[in-house]
Design an enzyme around this catalytic site. Structure first.
Site, PDB file in Angstrom:
ATOM      1  N   ASN A  54       4.402 -21.816  45.915  1.00 12.89           N
ATOM      2  CA  ASN A  54       3.969 -22.455  44.659  1.00 12.89           C
ATOM      3  C   ASN A  54       2.486 -22.191  44.454  1.00 12.89           C
ATOM      4  OD1 ASN A  54       4.131 -24.292  42.385  1.00 12.89           O
ATOM      5  ND2 ASN A  54       3.036 -25.786  43.645  1.00 12.89           N
ATOM      6  N   HIS A 111      -0.952 -23.831  42.581  1.00  4.35           N
ATOM      7  CA  HIS A 111      -1.419 -25.117  42.051  1.00  4.35           C
ATOM      8  C   HIS A 111      -2.895 -24.998  41.664  1.00  4.35           C
ATOM      9  CE1 HIS A 111      -1.389 -29.437  41.460  1.00  4.35           C
ATOM     10  NE2 HIS A 111      -2.544 -29.479  42.102  1.00  4.35           N
ATOM     11  N   SER A 149      -4.708 -22.914  44.684  1.00  4.82           N
ATOM     12  CA  SER A 149      -4.098 -22.758  46.010  1.00  4.82           C
ATOM     13  C   SER A 149      -2.701 -22.190  45.860  1.00  4.82           C
ATOM     14  CB  SER A 149      -3.946 -24.130  46.698  1.00  4.82           C
ATOM     15  OG  SER A 149      -5.142 -24.871  46.661  1.00  4.82           O
ATOM     16  N   ASP A 155       3.251 -30.437  46.265  1.00  2.00           N
ATOM     17  CA  ASP A 155       1.961 -29.778  46.534  1.00  2.00           C
ATOM     18  C   ASP A 155       1.424 -30.038  47.940  1.00  2.00           C
ATOM     19  OD1 ASP A 155       2.024 -28.809  43.910  1.00  2.00           O
ATOM     20  OD2 ASP A 155       1.007 -30.577  43.133  1.00  2.00           O
TER      21      ASP A 155
HETATM   22  C1  GRF Z   1      -0.707 -22.604  36.491  1.00  2.00           C
HETATM   23  O1  GRF Z   1      -2.000 -23.013  36.198  1.00  2.00           O
HETATM   24  C2  GRF Z   1      -0.255 -23.142  37.811  1.00  2.00           C
HETATM   25  O2  GRF Z   1      -1.304 -23.420  38.689  1.00  2.00           O
HETATM   26  C3  GRF Z   1       0.430 -24.441  37.454  1.00  2.00           C
HETATM   27  O3  GRF Z   1       1.032 -24.180  36.220  1.00  2.00           O
HETATM   28  C4  GRF Z   1       0.294 -23.189  35.520  1.00  2.00           C
HETATM   29  C5  GRF Z   1       1.269 -22.150  35.028  1.00  2.00           C
HETATM   30  O4  GRF Z   1       0.685 -21.231  34.161  1.00  2.00           O
HETATM   31  N1  GRF Z   1       1.359 -24.810  38.497  1.00  2.00           N
HETATM   32  P1  GRF Z   1       1.495 -19.969  33.642  1.00  2.00           P
HETATM   33  O5  GRF Z   1       2.796 -20.474  33.045  1.00  2.00           O
HETATM   34  O6  GRF Z   1       1.734 -19.065  34.811  1.00  2.00           O
HETATM   35  O7  GRF Z   1       0.614 -19.355  32.611  1.00  2.00           O
END
Ligand code: GRF
Length: 226
Positions: A137, A139, A166, A175
């Site tokens: 994932n 984050h 991260s 997370d």
């Molecule tokens: C990213 O900022 C990620 O960290 C979070 O959701 C957002 C997704 O953005 N989990 P995208 O859909 O890849 O543009």
């Protein structure tokens, strides 16, 4: 009809030199078979596709699963010729039932690694045990700070001077899993959620594919030790 390479470039990314799957032609190692889960824009999905197309990551994206009918990620997937499947969480009675459908879809597509790229649902043991140690994932904070939703807003409210992003292995607690890569991003005095998020996303797009490669090496090393 444009080629895959042209389509990646048109996703506002730099021009790649490879056709899908050709990254594996560089060596004898079969490409990692990725399944991407996304809820929104899919810019991280596009960045991973670019890394593959440029031969920086030896992988193929077999399937994109999305849960919101209007998610822009599906447009990017269509444009790049990557199969996608809608699994709308609103049509499932439980989180487990949704995750069961996700597992079936990923397995049918031959996926080995699950890449949560902006997947905005909590996952259950059903998914985690099906792809044990192979779910990643991304984050938008320096975990363990600011887990959960609105991480960028949390960081701004807390008044931290440095935040970041991260990539980590997914465990049941949101997370919380072991961290693979992080990048620090300074918080500027006049930052809004939007400006800070945009700078964090630049770094997300840089590290996600690198973290996938590192994780696959870590899993290989562990398997070789056993
Ligand atoms: C990213 O900022 C990620 O960290 C979070 O959701 C957002 C997704 O953005 N989990 P995208 O859909 O890849 O543009």
């Amino acid at each position: 009809m444009s080629t895959f390479a042209e389509r990646v470039a048109l996703c506002s990314l730099v021009s790649p030199a490879f056709e899908p799957g050709s990254a594996s032609a560089k060596n004898d190692v079969p490409p990692l078979r990725l399944g991407v889960m996304a809820s929104g824009s899919g810019s991280n999905f596009a960045a991973i596709a670019r890394a593959i197309a440029q031969g920086e990551l030896n992988a193929r994206i077999e399937l994109v699963i999305y849960n919101n009918p209007g998610a822009k990620v599906v447009n990017r997937a269509n444009w790049l010729g990557v199969p996608s499947q809608l699994l709308d969480h609103r049509t499932f009675e439980t989180r487990e039932a949704l995750d069961e459908a996700i597992v079936q879809a990923l397995r049918s597509a031959g996926v080995e690694w699950v890449i949560m790229a902006g997947w905005m649902r909590r996952v259950t043991e059903r998914l985690i045990s099906a792809f044990s140690g192979r779910i990643l994932n991304i984050h938008p904070s320096l975990l363990p700070s600011f887990p959960g939703v609105r991480a960028v807003e949390q960081a701004l409210k807390a008044g931290v001077k440095i935040t970041g992003c991260s990539v980590h292995y997914v465990e049941l607690v949101v997370d919380s899993g072991p961290i693979i890569m992080q990048v620090a991003v300074p918080v500027l005095p006049d930052d809004s959620v939007e400006t800070l998020q945009a700078r964090i996303q630049v770094q997300e797009h840089r590290i996600f594919s690198q973290a996938i490669a590192i994780a696959s090496q870590q899993v290989k090393a562990i398997a070789a030790d056993n």
